[in-house]
Design an enzyme around this catalytic site. Structure first.
Site, PDB file in Angstrom:
ATOM      1  N   CYS A   1      -5.312  25.250   4.116  1.00 20.41           N
ATOM      2  CA  CYS A   1      -4.322  25.502   5.174  1.00 20.41           C
ATOM      3  C   CYS A   1      -3.029  24.717   4.927  1.00 20.41           C
ATOM      4  O   CYS A   1      -3.018  23.490   5.020  1.00 20.41           O
ATOM      5  CB  CYS A   1      -4.948  25.118   6.511  1.00 20.41           C
ATOM      6  SG  CYS A   1      -3.791  25.051   7.891  1.00 20.41           S
TER       7      CYS A   1
ATOM      8  N   CYS B   1      -1.676  22.747   7.969  1.00 19.21           N
ATOM      9  CA  CYS B   1      -2.530  21.572   8.210  1.00 19.21           C
ATOM     10  C   CYS B   1      -2.046  20.389   7.380  1.00 19.21           C
ATOM     11  O   CYS B   1      -2.026  19.254   7.847  1.00 19.21           O
ATOM     12  CB  CYS B   1      -3.987  21.880   7.858  1.00 19.21           C
ATOM     13  SG  CYS B   1      -4.728  23.189   8.852  1.00 19.21           S
TER      14      CYS B   1
END
Length: 107
Positions: free
Chosen positions: A34, A37
Site C-alpha cells: 500500500c 500506507c
C-alpha cells in the site's frame, strides 16, 4: 518497518494488546503493498514516540492478520482506528490526515 514505540498487533495478540489495554490505542491497518500506507508511516512513528507510555500506537498488517481486519470491517488501507476501554471510539479511512487529527482521535 515500524518505529521502536510502535506495537505490532496481529490476530493472536489483538485481544490482549487492544481490547484489554488500560491505555487508549490507535491502530494503523496497513499492508506492505500500500503506497498511501507508506506515506503516513512516518507520522505514525512520530506519534508513537511523542505519546510513549500515554497511548498505544499500533500497526496491523491486514495480510498477516486477516481475521482481525475482517472482524472490524476493514475494507481498505490505510484505515486508522482508535480504541478506548476495549471499544472502537473513532475511525479514519485514507491517507489524508494529520498527526494532530490522529492524536485527537485518542481523546
Amino acid at each position: 518497518m515500524a518505529g521502536k514505540n510502535v506495537v505490532i498487533v496481529n490476530d493472536l495478540n489483538f485481544e490482549t494488546e487492544i481490547l484489554k489495554s488500560d491505555k487508549p490505542a490507535l491502530i494503523d491497518f496497513t499492508a506492505t503493498w500500500c503506497g498511501p500506507c507508506k506515506q503516513i508511516a512516518p507520522m505514525i512513528d512520530e506519534l508513537a514516540d511523542e505519546t510513549a507510555g500515554q497511548f498505544k500506537i499500533c500497526k496491523l498488517d491486514i495480510d498477516e492478520a486477516p481475521a482481525t481486519a475482517a472482524k472490524l470491517g476493514i475494507r481498505g488501507v490505510p484505515t486508522i482506528v482508535a480504541f478506548k476501554g476495549g471499544k472502537e471510539s473513532a475511525r479514519h479511512v485514507g491517507a489524508g490526515t494529520s498527526k494532530a487529527k490522529l492524536r485527537a482521535m485518542l481523546g
